[in-house]
Design an enzyme around this catalytic site. Structure first.
Site, PDB file in Angstrom:
ATOM      1  N   ASP A  47       0.817  -1.222   0.000  1.00  0.00           N
ATOM      2  CA  ASP A  47       0.000   0.000   0.000  1.00  0.00           C
ATOM      3  C   ASP A  47       0.854   1.277   0.000  1.00  0.00           C
ATOM      4  O   ASP A  47       1.963   1.293   0.536  1.00  0.00           O
ATOM      5  CB  ASP A  47      -0.928   0.001   1.232  1.00  0.00           C
ATOM      6  CG  ASP A  47      -2.074  -0.983   1.063  1.00  0.00           C
ATOM      7  OD1 ASP A  47      -2.277  -1.462  -0.067  1.00  0.00           O
ATOM      8  OD2 ASP A  47      -2.748  -1.281   2.068  1.00  0.00           O
ATOM      9  N   TYR A  55      -7.177   4.666  -2.630  1.00  0.00           N
ATOM     10  CA  TYR A  55      -6.679   4.282  -1.305  1.00  0.00           C
ATOM     11  C   TYR A  55      -7.406   5.056  -0.200  1.00  0.00           C
ATOM     12  O   TYR A  55      -7.552   6.271  -0.284  1.00  0.00           O
ATOM     13  CB  TYR A  55      -5.178   4.518  -1.235  1.00  0.00           C
ATOM     14  CG  TYR A  55      -4.529   3.822  -0.058  1.00  0.00           C
ATOM     15  CD1 TYR A  55      -4.839   2.501   0.227  1.00  0.00           C
ATOM     16  CD2 TYR A  55      -3.615   4.481   0.753  1.00  0.00           C
ATOM     17  CE1 TYR A  55      -4.265   1.856   1.296  1.00  0.00           C
ATOM     18  CE2 TYR A  55      -3.015   3.844   1.824  1.00  0.00           C
ATOM     19  CZ  TYR A  55      -3.352   2.533   2.100  1.00  0.00           C
ATOM     20  OH  TYR A  55      -2.774   1.896   3.155  1.00  0.00           O
TER      21      TYR A  55
END
Ligand code: ZN
Length: 1020
Positions: free
Chosen positions: A551, A747
């Site tokens: 991420d 995200y």
């Protein structure tokens, strides 16, 4: 491999016995039976399921015992079968641990363009463009024009000196070869899903472009109720979409679910029964009747003038009415279009060839429909008018690629393409994300690798092996003997000591001890991240490049760094790639723009983790000693937040008094009386208020412009989700994580409201589509940086998304809650890109029982200036109507309750407060709140948070003794400093030194026993 029996023979060749193959077939049969039973949701006897499960386990054990004892050879499979099907293909999965994949249409590098024109000009246009584009072209005609049309067109082209041939079932011999070696320039075929020219033609060096002589389409006549079930579902969808008919939508979903459960054979039987009036019995008979009934319903709807006109104006399909009074609906055939145009963009050992697809059509509505479906499937594609592209440039690209392909095939360019496709491992955290990414590149080959799966796909430049670490693999050890706890001091430096994370299979406890034994339940059935490490190392040995794709935040950077540390011995090409949405576009960009690991981000994560460990560990030890309870814990942020909750609670308790909600005609007001604290007094007051009037003393009205709110960041998303959906912050983050990993939202851990140009395009597509371009007002909100707001990745609203999932177009599993959260994110984002709204705002002074108060709010949205309120309702806090100055309104009802101007916090407000006070970060908001609940320091009552006696005692002890450590101010300053490590403006070693000194100070005071001995909890 064409005969499935050959699969058995192959397996025997590499060492399996016929007996084992037969056993495996039996295993597959049982597994299929089990899944059918579960899917049918028609289980009368649970014991049947248990017996199948037992049989499966028995067979699996037997097969794996055999495999352990016997040696098996290797097999290389290069299948040209587009979609290997059937039961026997599963033998590979069961016996060898892999699934045969294939190249799908995911890797599309095609310029999709259209020319709007009168059909009488098609011939002329076709000739013009073929002359311009030259050899290597495919011409497709829609299936309704049929084979004759292909012959006509071929004849037309030949009469103009172009070497063209029609290509169809009766006439195909030798044509492909002639086309491939250049004897024929153009092939003309029919564009339907199983068309000869649509499937299987794989000539990357030869096929340069495709021209569609009108758009591929389905033409459904509703002259009678005998419509195939597939077409009927489409028609029902079109009518319910165009008219908003909810009843029809419900019927369609019900029918669709039933049809989906049928076996392919049964489905065929049913379709035949409907089209040819054949007889069927039992369940199928009932289903047939339901289908006919729905068809009649659709026809009756279209006979209503308002329904007809809505469908006629629905800009994605064409509705026709002929002189006999029967209807025809035409809609684009997206599958055939994707397949057919896909012939121009193929995989070759140097990438994917650039292709061009031109549609000649007179129908703008069908183009709209095709474009909409195309971008729903591929965010990176678009369908534009031919004027908007530079055709010469495209032709140049096309020829450049063909030159490369030929050079490779002829062996000319060996030097340049020594290794045209590199092999790579792409490492992410979650198996879900690995699967989503693999889907962008066609159907993956799946290998079993230890406990997990490896998805193998071809991106054009790389053969990617996509694999998941399943989150963090390492954490600070707890076995260090000195006070540094997991950190060593060496030459004035603080060096963290990490070990692999272990998880108990029995009770789920996670721990970081060297011994593989659960510290909680004593079980030795442990999953150790060391196995993941080994798996990654094995995989790395096979490839050229490693992509670290965790991420895009400091935690992800740390995982990337950990991974690098365990694989760097096996490859020297390791790259970090970053993407803020899981989409084809973002992955392609990530692969191209990969970078090295940003050590500043890693240091920032290290210092946060160590600080948290030191403070947490030392303070917790104090709590354990003081309260004799090892389930207690503390931390800076956690302690600060707990203190706010208690402060608020105390204020709330001190100021409790009676509130009255007074209802009148269409509006209500709230008044409070701080002196009224007893129910008896409140009752008397209530009786008195009943006979009062609400007198309006003054009214001011004005037109106001209201701007939409910015798109969500983590804190504002949590605020709305916890308030509107009534779920916890931790649950919200879990749902958002799933949406992100499924490629639906950007995200979700972010501080930024920035909208990228890609985001603005998503909004524009949706708004133009749903309303008009006029309603679209692009706003980028934030500036700079790679980070973005939380927004949808595709221009799909909640119901469109649900629909595509149900139809299997998107292969994602979501719950109703996922969809609800997605809907919140979607509406908030789309609103942020729409025009302002104009409203009438009213401010009134009213009087009741001698008390004056202001009542204000929006009384209406001005018609024609609704702007963003078309998708995002203004949450009007109170009911309000237009009030008349001087009027006296009667009291119609009263409700009373005890409240306070200092309301107890909700989870949403706590998170907002953390954001405003600069304590906590997008990655920690939800975790902090969850910890306070887990430790039982706080509890939720009717959505509001109260401290528990335990929470109050702990907070008081911490505040009395370590206030300077856990104060808001100290925490904020420290967090700011740690942020600065990210940009190399602060030295993380120095921050560690400061923190270390603080801890030493605590221990010193403990030794000197100067801690306050007794801390009495406040009365509760
Ligand atoms: Zn355990």
């Amino acid at each position: 491999m064409k005969s499935s029996k050959n699969i058995d023979r192959l397996l025997v060749l590499i060492g399996f016995t016929e007996e084992i193959v037969t056993k495996t077939i039996e295993l597959i049969d049982n597994k299929l039976r089990l899944s059918r039973l579960i899917l049918s949701q028609n289980i009368k006897d649970e014991s049947v399921i248990d017996s199948i499960k037992n049989k499966i386990e028995e067979l699996e054990n037997e097969i794996s015992r055999w495999k352990k004892k016997n040696k098996i050879g290797q097999i290389v499979i290069a299948s040209a079968t587009a979609r290997p099907k059937g039961k026997r293909i599963r033998l590979f999965k069961e016996l060898l641990g892999f699934q045969v994949g294939g190249v799908g249409e995911g890797i599309r590098k095609i310029y999709d363009v259209y020319i709007l024109s009168d059909p009488s000009k098609f011939d002329e246009l076709l000739l013009e463009y073929i002359k311009r584009l030259g050899t290597g072209g495919l011409v497709f005609v829609p299936k309704d024009l049929g084979v004759e049309k292909t012959e006509q067109i071929a004849e037309l082209l030949r009469s103009h000196g172009i070497k063209a041939e029609a290509f169809h079932a009766e006439k195909k011999k030798g044509l492909i070869e002639a086309f491939a070696n250049g004897e024929i320039d153009i092939l003309v075929g029919v564009a339907f899903h199983h068309g000869l020219l649509v499937r299987g033609l794989d000539l990357p060096a030869r096929v340069r472009y495709a021209i569609f002589y009108d758009i591929p389409r389905h033409i459904i006549s509703l002259a009678s109720e005998r419509i195939s079930p597939i077409s009927l579902l489409a028609i029902m969808g079109i009518i319910s979409d165009a008219t908003g008919n909810a009843e029809l939508d419900k019927r369609r979903k019900a029918l669709s679910d039933k049809l989906r459960r049928l076996e392919p054979q049964t489905f065929k039987l049913l379709t035949r029964a409907i089209l040819n009036e054949e007889k069927v019995e039992g369940y199928l008979k009932r289903l047939k009747e339901e289908i006919l009934k729905n068809a009649r319903y659709c026809i009756s709807l279209l006979k209503q003038p308002d329904v007809f006109s809505k469908v006629e104006q629905y800009p994605y399909v064409r509705l026709l009415l002929d002189e006999t009074g029967s209807f025809t609906i035409i809609y684009p055939d997206i599958d055939s279009y994707i397949q057919a145009s896909g012939r121009t963009s193929r995989l070759y050992p140097g990438g994917v060839t650039t292709g061009l697809s031109i549609i000649l059509t007179s129908d703008k509505y069908l183009i709209n429909g095709l474009r909409r479906q195309l971008i729903w499937r591929y965010e990176h594609c678009d369908l534009v008018p031919i004027e908007e592209v530079n055709l010469d440039e495209i032709i140049h690209k096309i020829d450049e690629d063909r030159y490369k392909v030929r050079s490779i095939y002829e062996g000319k360019e060996k030097a340049e393409f020594v290794d045209p496709i590199k092999s790579a491992v792409l490492i992410v955290e979650s198996p879900n994300k690995a699967k989503t990414i693999s889907m962008f590149f066609g159907r993956p080959t799946i290998r079993r690798f230890e406990e997990g799966l490896v998805y193998e796909v071809t991106s054009g430049d790389y053969v990617l092996n996509i694999v998941a670490t399943k989150g963090h693999m390492f954490d600070l050890t707890v076995e260090g003997k000195d006070l540094l706890c997991g950190v060593e001091k060496h030459d004035g430096y603080y060096i963290p000591v990490y070990d692999t994370i272990k998880r108990c299979k029995k009770c789920g406890t996670q721990f970081v001890l060297s011994e593989k034994k659960c510290p909680k339940c004593g079980s030795t059935d442990i999953i150790d991240a060391r196995d993941v490490v080994r798996r990654l190392q094995e995989l790395t040995k096979e490839v050229d490049v490693v992509f670290l794709a965790s991420d895009p935040d400091v935690e992800g950077e740390k995982i990337a760094w950990d991974t690098k540390n365990v694989v760097f011995l096996f490859t020297n090409d390791i790259r970090r790639m970053e993407f803020h949405e899981v989409s084809k576009l973002a992955i392609d960009r990530g692969l191209k723009e990969s970078r090295s690991i940003d050590m500043n981000l890693v240091k920032a994560q290290l210092v946060r983790r160590i600080e948290d460990r030191w403070i947490g560990f030392e303070l917790s030890k104090m709590l354990w000693k003081r309260f004799n309870d090892v389930n207690l814990s503390a931390g800076r942020v956690q302690s600060a937040v707990l203190r706010w909750i208690i402060d608020r609670y105390l204020k709330w308790r001190e100021t409790l008094h009676f509130y009255f909600r007074i209802f009148s005609e269409g509006f209500d007001i709230i008044i409070d009386f701080p002196d009224v604290k007893e129910n008896r007094d409140a009752e008397i007051l209530l009786e008195k208020l009943k006979n009062e009037k609400i007198i309006v003393e003054k009214v001011e009205k004005e037109e106001r412009e209201i701007k939409p709110l910015p798109p969500y960041t983590t804190d504002s998303m949590l605020y709305d989700a916890t308030t509107i959906m009534k779920i916890s912050a931790a649950q919200t983050m879990k749902l958002a994580q799933d949406l992100f990993e499924s490629g639906l939202i950007t995200y979700h851990r972010t501080d930024s409201t920035r909208v990228s140009s890609q985001g603005i395009k998503v909004a524009k597509d949706y708004i133009t589509d749903k309303f008009s371009e006029n309603e679209f007002t692009p706003r980028s909100w934030g500036v700079g940086g790679a980070h973005e707001c939380i927004r949808p990745v595709k221009p799909l609203d909640q119901s469109q998304l649900a629909e595509l999932i149900r139809e299997g177009v998107l292969n994602i599993r979501l719950t109703a809650q996922h969809l609800q959260l997605y809907g919140l994110i979607f509406r908030r984002f789309i609103a942020s890109q729409m025009k302002v709204a104009k409203v009438i705002h009213q401010r009134a002074k009213v009087k009741i029982a001698g008390k004056s108060l202001d009542v204000e709010g929006i009384i209406k949205v001005i018609e024609g200036s609704e702007g963003f309120t078309k998708v995002y309702s203004l949450h009007l806090p109170k009911r309000i109507v237009e009030l008349k100055e001087g009027a006296a309104y009667p009291v119609t009802n009263i409700r009373k309750w005890i409240g306070s101007p200092y309301e107890l916090y909700t989870q949403a407000e706590i998170i907002r407060e953390m954001k405003e006070k600069g304590i906590g970060r997008p990655s920690t908001y939800a975790i902090i709140v969850k910890k306070l609940f887990d430790r039982k320091y706080i509890q939720e009552v009717n959505g509001r948070i109260k401290p528990t006696p335990k929470g109050i005692s702990v907070a008081k002890y911490l505040t009395d003794n370590f206030y300077e450590l856990v104060s808001d101010e100290r925490t904020k300053v420290l967090y700011e400093k740690m942020d600065k490590v990210e940009t190399n403006e602060a030295d993380y070693q120095q921050i560690l030194q400061e923190t270390y000194n603080e801890i030493v100070n605590i221990l010193h005071r403990e030794k000197a026993e100067i801690l306050k001995p007794e801390t009495r909890a406040v009365e509760f």
